[in-house]
Write a protein that holds these residues in place. Sequence first.
Motif, PDB file in Angstrom:
ATOM      1  N   SER A   1       0.805  -1.224   0.000  1.00 29.61           N
ATOM      2  CA  SER A   1       0.000   0.000   0.000  1.00 29.61           C
ATOM      3  C   SER A   1       0.840   1.277   0.000  1.00 29.61           C
ATOM      4  O   SER A   1       0.343   2.337  -0.368  1.00 29.61           O
ATOM      5  CB  SER A   1      -0.943   0.001   1.203  1.00 29.61           C
ATOM      6  OG  SER A   1      -0.195  -0.103   2.406  1.00 29.61           O
ATOM      7  N   SER A   2       2.111   1.194   0.399  1.00 29.30           N
ATOM      8  CA  SER A   2       2.979   2.374   0.427  1.00 29.30           C
ATOM      9  C   SER A   2       4.427   1.915   0.350  1.00 29.30           C
ATOM     10  O   SER A   2       4.726   0.724   0.484  1.00 29.30           O
ATOM     11  CB  SER A   2       2.758   3.175   1.709  1.00 29.30           C
ATOM     12  OG  SER A   2       3.211   2.443   2.828  1.00 29.30           O
ATOM     13  N   MET A   3       5.327   2.881   0.172  1.00 25.67           N
ATOM     14  CA  MET A   3       6.751   2.554   0.120  1.00 25.67           C
ATOM     15  C   MET A   3       7.205   1.949   1.449  1.00 25.67           C
ATOM     16  O   MET A   3       7.931   0.962   1.477  1.00 25.67           O
ATOM     17  CB  MET A   3       7.552   3.817  -0.193  1.00 25.67           C
ATOM     18  CG  MET A   3       9.021   3.561  -0.391  1.00 25.67           C
ATOM     19  SD  MET A   3       9.888   5.018  -0.952  1.00 25.67           S
ATOM     20  CE  MET A   3      10.518   5.637   0.584  1.00 25.67           C
ATOM     21  N   ARG A   4       6.754   2.525   2.538  1.00 23.07           N
ATOM     22  CA  ARG A   4       7.127   2.023   3.864  1.00 23.07           C
ATOM     23  C   ARG A   4       6.581   0.604   4.071  1.00 23.07           C
ATOM     24  O   ARG A   4       7.254  -0.254   4.647  1.00 23.07           O
ATOM     25  CB  ARG A   4       6.603   2.963   4.934  1.00 23.07           C
ATOM     26  CG  ARG A   4       7.117   2.671   6.307  1.00 23.07           C
ATOM     27  CD  ARG A   4       6.611   3.755   7.262  1.00 23.07           C
ATOM     28  NE  ARG A   4       7.400   3.909   8.429  1.00 23.07           N
ATOM     29  CZ  ARG A   4       8.511   4.609   8.533  1.00 23.07           C
ATOM     30  NH1 ARG A   4       8.994   5.230   7.500  1.00 23.07           N
ATOM     31  NH2 ARG A   4       9.158   4.706   9.666  1.00 23.07           N
ATOM     32  N   HIS A   5       5.373   0.339   3.600  1.00 30.67           N
ATOM     33  CA  HIS A   5       4.777  -0.995   3.699  1.00 30.67           C
ATOM     34  C   HIS A   5       5.593  -1.993   2.883  1.00 30.67           C
ATOM     35  O   HIS A   5       5.851  -3.119   3.322  1.00 30.67           O
ATOM     36  CB  HIS A   5       3.320  -0.949   3.239  1.00 30.67           C
ATOM     37  CG  HIS A   5       2.598  -2.246   3.385  1.00 30.67           C
ATOM     38  ND1 HIS A   5       1.699  -2.687   2.443  1.00 30.67           N
ATOM     39  CD2 HIS A   5       2.625  -3.210   4.340  1.00 30.67           C
ATOM     40  CE1 HIS A   5       1.201  -3.849   2.816  1.00 30.67           C
ATOM     41  NE2 HIS A   5       1.752  -4.186   3.969  1.00 30.67           N
TER      42      HIS A   5
ATOM     43  N   GLN B   1       9.743   1.286  -4.745  1.00 29.14           N
ATOM     44  CA  GLN B   1       8.674   1.199  -5.734  1.00 29.14           C
ATOM     45  C   GLN B   1       8.460  -0.247  -6.193  1.00 29.14           C
ATOM     46  O   GLN B   1       7.343  -0.675  -6.404  1.00 29.14           O
ATOM     47  CB  GLN B   1       9.009   2.065  -6.960  1.00 29.14           C
ATOM     48  CG  GLN B   1       9.285   3.509  -6.641  1.00 29.14           C
ATOM     49  CD  GLN B   1       8.038   4.247  -6.232  1.00 29.14           C
ATOM     50  OE1 GLN B   1       7.010   4.144  -6.889  1.00 29.14           O
ATOM     51  NE2 GLN B   1       8.113   4.966  -5.131  1.00 29.14           N
TER      52      GLN B   1
ATOM     53  N   LEU C   1       4.478  -1.267  -5.720  1.00 26.26           N
ATOM     54  CA  LEU C   1       3.424  -0.296  -5.472  1.00 26.26           C
ATOM     55  C   LEU C   1       2.484  -0.411  -6.669  1.00 26.26           C
ATOM     56  O   LEU C   1       2.913  -0.760  -7.777  1.00 26.26           O
ATOM     57  CB  LEU C   1       3.989   1.114  -5.352  1.00 26.26           C
ATOM     58  CG  LEU C   1       4.877   1.359  -4.134  1.00 26.26           C
ATOM     59  CD1 LEU C   1       5.283   2.829  -4.058  1.00 26.26           C
ATOM     60  CD2 LEU C   1       4.198   0.960  -2.840  1.00 26.26           C
TER      61      LEU C   1
END
Length: 198
Positions: free
Chosen positions: A111-115, A144, A159
Amino acid sequence: MAEQKKGGNARGARRSSGMPQCGGRVNTARLAIALGPALGYVLGMEHIPSTETTEAQAARPGRKRYADVPLAEKLAVITAWLEEHKAERIVSLNLTEQGGFTDVLLVLTASSMRHAQSLADGVAALCHERNYEYLRVEGYEAGQWILVDLNDIVINIFLEPVRELFRLEALWGQPPARAAGEAVPAAPATGCGGESPA
């Protein structure tokens, strides 16, 4: 005689090759000292046939041995872990018949770069905990598209926009993932030359 400038590229001036030189000749002693560790590494990497049996090689102290888990079980454990940690649209592509670089390609969305980075870190921790082979990770900093290489399983953490751009499922000959119960559209029938049959 014309004077040559120091460090200039005057005609006839000898260019520096970057090699240690002494009086215009390559200083082989300095070169050997500089390249010694690299040459030792390369020579150590050469394949030298061994007379030891595989049991004797595995029993040597300091030799790391990975868990002997069937691929299906390993894939099930990793997929369950990814689902538990909110990875989306997990698709498993069986490549045993298509290529020699891996057996299974896992494609999933974060869901995000951190995820995505968290999923990559978690897979590494899971491999360490279960003693699965873990070779490397690529693309972690950008976040990404993170590739986690477990040798027999390669995990691609995308992503959503990047996954749609590269469409690995289509590249490897697999239809895109569909929701349960969604109908697959039929391909239009065409005759020779692309005309519809009458």
